[in-house]
Design an enzyme around this catalytic site. Structure first.
Site, PDB file in Angstrom:
ATOM      1  N   SER A 105       2.348   6.723   2.128  1.00 30.44           N
ATOM      2  CA  SER A 105       3.310   7.653   2.978  1.00 30.44           C
ATOM      3  C   SER A 105       3.704   8.105   1.802  1.00 30.44           C
ATOM      4  O   SER A 105       4.619   7.272   1.486  1.00 30.44           O
ATOM      5  CB  SER A 105       3.981   6.977   3.753  1.00 30.44           C
TER       6      SER A 105
ATOM      7  N   SER B 205       5.267  -1.375   3.611  1.00 33.99           N
ATOM      8  CA  SER B 205       5.438  -2.859   3.969  1.00 33.99           C
ATOM      9  C   SER B 205       5.598  -3.932   2.570  1.00 33.99           C
ATOM     10  O   SER B 205       4.237  -3.536   1.967  1.00 33.99           O
ATOM     11  CB  SER B 205       4.302  -2.849   4.671  1.00 33.99           C
TER      12      SER B 205
ATOM     13  N   GLU C  81      -9.720  -0.700   8.903  1.00 34.89           N
ATOM     14  CA  GLU C  81      -8.168  -1.438   9.149  1.00 34.89           C
ATOM     15  C   GLU C  81      -8.452  -1.692  10.964  1.00 34.89           C
ATOM     16  O   GLU C  81      -7.846  -2.439  11.258  1.00 34.89           O
ATOM     17  CB  GLU C  81      -7.178   0.161   9.451  1.00 34.89           C
TER      18      GLU C  81
ATOM     19  N   GLN D 255       0.965  -1.246   0.269  1.00 41.97           N
ATOM     20  CA  GLN D 255      -0.294   0.475  -0.051  1.00 41.97           C
ATOM     21  C   GLN D 255       0.929   1.217  -0.316  1.00 41.97           C
ATOM     22  O   GLN D 255       1.512   1.626   1.030  1.00 41.97           O
ATOM     23  CB  GLN D 255      -0.580  -0.171   1.240  1.00 41.97           C
ATOM     24  N   GLY D 256       1.003   1.740  -0.955  1.00 43.93           N
ATOM     25  CA  GLY D 256       1.811   3.559  -1.349  1.00 43.93           C
ATOM     26  C   GLY D 256       0.851   4.513  -0.821  1.00 43.93           C
ATOM     27  O   GLY D 256      -0.159   5.524  -1.939  1.00 43.93           O
TER      28      GLY D 256
HETATM   29  C1  LIG Z   1       6.376  -0.703  10.941  1.00 37.79           C
HETATM   30  C2  LIG Z   1       5.866   0.261   9.633  1.00 37.79           C
HETATM   31  C3  LIG Z   1       5.009   0.419   8.763  1.00 37.79           C
HETATM   32  C4  LIG Z   1       4.297   0.950   8.052  1.00 37.79           C
HETATM   33  N1  LIG Z   1       3.734   0.512   7.162  1.00 37.79           N
HETATM   34  C5  LIG Z   1       3.329   1.275   5.912  1.00 37.79           C
HETATM   35  C6  LIG Z   1       3.062   0.801   4.706  1.00 37.79           C
HETATM   36  O1  LIG Z   1       2.684   0.292   4.331  1.00 37.79           O
HETATM   37  N2  LIG Z   1       2.645   2.392   3.390  1.00 37.79           N
HETATM   38  C7  LIG Z   1       2.539   3.272   4.502  1.00 37.79           C
HETATM   39  O2  LIG Z   1       2.197   3.870   2.937  1.00 37.79           O
HETATM   40  N3  LIG Z   1       3.370   3.640   4.951  1.00 37.79           N
HETATM   41  C8  LIG Z   1       3.558   2.470   6.342  1.00 37.79           C
HETATM   42  N4  LIG Z   1       4.231   3.232   7.032  1.00 37.79           N
HETATM   43  C9  LIG Z   1       4.268   5.019   7.860  1.00 37.79           C
HETATM   44  C10 LIG Z   1       3.399   4.832   8.879  1.00 37.79           C
HETATM   45  O3  LIG Z   1       1.482   5.259   8.114  1.00 37.79           O
HETATM   46  C11 LIG Z   1       3.862   6.051   9.206  1.00 37.79           C
HETATM   47  O4  LIG Z   1       4.493   6.441   9.688  1.00 37.79           O
HETATM   48  C12 LIG Z   1       2.913   7.084   9.799  1.00 37.79           C
HETATM   49  O5  LIG Z   1       1.554   7.239   9.053  1.00 37.79           O
HETATM   50  C13 LIG Z   1       3.080   8.268  10.400  1.00 37.79           C
HETATM   51  O6  LIG Z   1       3.550   9.077   9.822  1.00 37.79           O
HETATM   52  P1  LIG Z   1       5.142  10.062   9.272  1.00 37.79           P
HETATM   53  O7  LIG Z   1       6.304   8.834  10.020  1.00 37.79           O
HETATM   54  O8  LIG Z   1       5.442  10.549   8.025  1.00 37.79           O
HETATM   55  O9  LIG Z   1       5.629  10.892  10.914  1.00 37.79           O
HETATM   56  P2  LIG Z   1       5.218  12.134  10.484  1.00 37.79           P
HETATM   57  O10 LIG Z   1       3.501  12.537  10.447  1.00 37.79           O
HETATM   58  O11 LIG Z   1       5.814  13.146  10.122  1.00 37.79           O
HETATM   59  O12 LIG Z   1       5.357  12.570  12.131  1.00 37.79           O
HETATM   60  C14 LIG Z   1       6.249  13.463  13.120  1.00 37.79           C
HETATM   61  C15 LIG Z   1       5.480  13.272  14.432  1.00 37.79           C
HETATM   62  O13 LIG Z   1       4.373  14.376  14.028  1.00 37.79           O
HETATM   63  C16 LIG Z   1       3.740  13.896  15.353  1.00 37.79           C
HETATM   64  N5  LIG Z   1       2.706  14.582  14.637  1.00 37.79           N
HETATM   65  C17 LIG Z   1       2.362  14.818  12.267  1.00 37.79           C
HETATM   66  N6  LIG Z   1       1.126  15.320  13.029  1.00 37.79           N
HETATM   67  C18 LIG Z   1       0.776  15.893  14.348  1.00 37.79           C
HETATM   68  C19 LIG Z   1      -0.785  16.343  14.229  1.00 37.79           C
HETATM   69  N7  LIG Z   1      -0.978  16.958  13.595  1.00 37.79           N
HETATM   70  N8  LIG Z   1      -0.554  16.704  15.743  1.00 37.79           N
HETATM   71  C20 LIG Z   1       0.520  16.295  16.877  1.00 37.79           C
HETATM   72  N9  LIG Z   1       1.196  15.487  16.151  1.00 37.79           N
HETATM   73  C21 LIG Z   1       1.547  15.489  15.331  1.00 37.79           C
HETATM   74  C22 LIG Z   1       3.489  12.292  14.577  1.00 37.79           C
HETATM   75  O14 LIG Z   1       2.227  11.902  15.686  1.00 37.79           O
HETATM   76  C23 LIG Z   1       5.306  11.588  14.812  1.00 37.79           C
HETATM   77  O15 LIG Z   1       5.265  11.756  16.520  1.00 37.79           O
HETATM   78  C24 LIG Z   1       4.565   2.258   7.889  1.00 37.79           C
HETATM   79  C25 LIG Z   1       5.157   3.376   9.255  1.00 37.79           C
HETATM   80  C26 LIG Z   1       5.850   1.844  10.138  1.00 37.79           C
HETATM   81  C27 LIG Z   1       6.785   2.317  11.241  1.00 37.79           C
END
Ligand SMILES: Cc1cc2nc3c(=O)[nH]c(=O)nc-3n(C[C@H](O)[C@H](O)[C@H](O)COP(=O)(O)OP(=O)(O)OC[C@H]3O[C@@H](n4cnc5c(N)ncnc54)[C@H](O)[C@@H]3O)c2cc1C
Length: 381
Positions: free
Chosen positions: A132, A164, A247, A129-130
């Site tokens: 992020s 993933s 989900e 799933q693309g």
């Molecule tokens: C094991 C794993 C599997 C994953 N698999 C997939 C996948 O298959 N496909 C996919 O598309 N993505 C996947 N992801 C990505 C995941 O969806 C993102 O990591 C997640 O949505 C958070 O986005 P980010 O990492 O860009 O953090 P950011 O959004 O940049 O956040 C950084 C920090 O800021 C905080 N923050 C952000 N916005 C706010 C707000 N409005 N209020 C308060 N705090 C805030 C967050 O809580 C976090 O602590 C996966 C992640 C992990 C760890």
């Protein structure tokens, strides 16, 4: 919490238990938390998906025409509890089955459904799933991967991250920007992309514990046929919302999984250290047991809302947060008591991988925002 279920639901449970005890081998139980997903682990999980599919147990909530059982919410709850407690592996295509399939059922053409769903269920095809991107995680609507229409194709350019199974996948449910002029939620579309298309470059990412479970995916002038569109053009946000709401439907897995982990931790502490006599350790274990009970109540509340027309999403978001925090605290406790060698390093591995529990599938901060607004009724700002 004890519920009395109708007899037909208990019949469903008995049938499933019989089937699991006849088919779930020790090798499969061990494979549910593989140390690194090598080719052999993938093949074992694929074979398990096929065994489940052949017996009609792979996707109980799906309609019968796509290989499911049309199970009721209660049957799905029983299914999740029983498979988790029996320590069955999650499906290889867990994101596909739980998140992508509901969107294909709701928005796909009949051709897409019949061509894609049975092969997904049997793990003949692996899905990713693309969503992020480096600058679009919690704020998914900020995504920038662009798909421009050119004749019978979309031409895709951009980058996804944390995908993933991206390095194993045959298909990707890809979210792209198709109207850069529209407000950000309204210019997104969803494509079903064949990962073998020219111009797709996949770079596996290695996690803290040395596993390779996800990847970066780059798109360089990838020509995706226009009939790969899932749902209407520029309606990707609705498709994503369907996906995310599904989900959270399997909330029972959250408490069932933590109950199993706690049982395993108590067993490992009993057999590998004398710490079960230590009142401090006992108190820490007891606190975790109480928090798992609280988690169970939250999940049951979400499931009850599903059954009775409430807002299942609100308590499921809170449950996701509580689940992640319990997992992390259990991993710390296990590591404190058992160190790096506990149960052949499985707990040390969990100590590292559990960091992702409060990020994947929605971060704790975002879920707390949802709790503030939808459970406590606080204003958005
Ligand atoms: C094991 C794993 C599997 C994953 N698999 C997939 C996948 O298959 N496909 C996919 O598309 N993505 C996947 N992801 C990505 C995941 O969806 C993102 O990591 C997640 O949505 C958070 O986005 P980010 O990492 O860009 O953090 P950011 O959004 O940049 O956040 C950084 C920090 O800021 C905080 N923050 C952000 N916005 C706010 C707000 N409005 N209020 C308060 N705090 C805030 C967050 O809580 C976090 O602590 C996966 C992640 C992990 C760890």
């Amino acid at each position: 919490m004890d519920f009395s279920y109708p007899s037909e639901v208990e019949q469903f449970r008995a049938e499933l238990r019989d089937w699991l005890s006849a088919n779930l081998t020790d090798e499969l139980v061990a494979a549910r938390r593989p140390a690194g997903r090598d080719d052999a682990a993938i093949e074992l999980l694929r074979a398990w998906s096929r065994t489940m599919a052949d017996a009609g147990w792979a996707a109980v909530s799906w309609p019968r025409e796509y290989g499911g059982r049309g199970a009721t919410v209660l049957e799905q709850l029983i299914y999740t509890e029983e498979t988790t407690r029996a320590r069955a592996p999650m499906p290889l295509n867990v994101i596909g089955m739980n998140n992508i399939a509901p969107a294909i059922m709701q928005y796909g053409t009949e051709d897409q459904r019949t061509a894609l769903l049975p092969r997904m269920m049997r793990a003949d095809d692996i899905w990713c799933q693309g969503m992020s991107e480096p600058e679009a995680g919690s704020d998914l609507a900020a995504l920038r991967t662009r798909a421009a229409r050119d004749g019978d194709d979309f031409v895709v350019n951009g980058q996804k991250i944390w995908t993933s199974l991206g390095h194993r996948a045959h298909w990707c449910q890809l979210y792209v920007r198709t109207d850069p002029e529209a407000p950000k939620h309204k210019g997104i579309s969803c494509l079903i992309v064949d990962m073998a298309l020219p111009g797709i470059e996949v770079r596996p990412l290695v996690t803290l514990n040395g596993d390779t479970d996800f990847a970066e995916v780059f798109f360089h002038d990838v020509r995706v046929p226009a009939d790969a569109l899932l749902g209407p053009l520029n309606a990707g946000w609705q498709v994503a919302t369907t996906t995310l709401s599904h989900e959270r439907a399997g909330a029972a897995r959250l408490y069932a999984e933590m109950q199993v982990r706690l049982e395993e931790l108590v067993d490992d502490i009993a057999t590998q250290s004398g710490a079960l006599d230590d009142p401090v350790i006992l108190r820490r274990l007891g606190e975790i047991a109480v928090r798992i009970k609280y988690l169970e109540v939250l999940c049951q509340r979400s499931i009850s809302a599903t059954l009775h027309g409430g807002d299942p999403f609100a308590s499921a978001s809170l449950a996701k947060t509580v689940w992640g925090e319990i997992g992390q605290d259990m991993a710390v406790l296990a590591f404190d008591v058992l160190g790096t060698g506990g149960a052949n390093a499985a707990w040390a591995n969990y100590r590292l991988s559990s960091r992702s529990l409060t990020i994947a599938g929605g971060t704790t901060q975002i879920n707390k925002n949802i709790t503030a607004q939808r459970v406590l009724g606080l204003p958005r700002k």
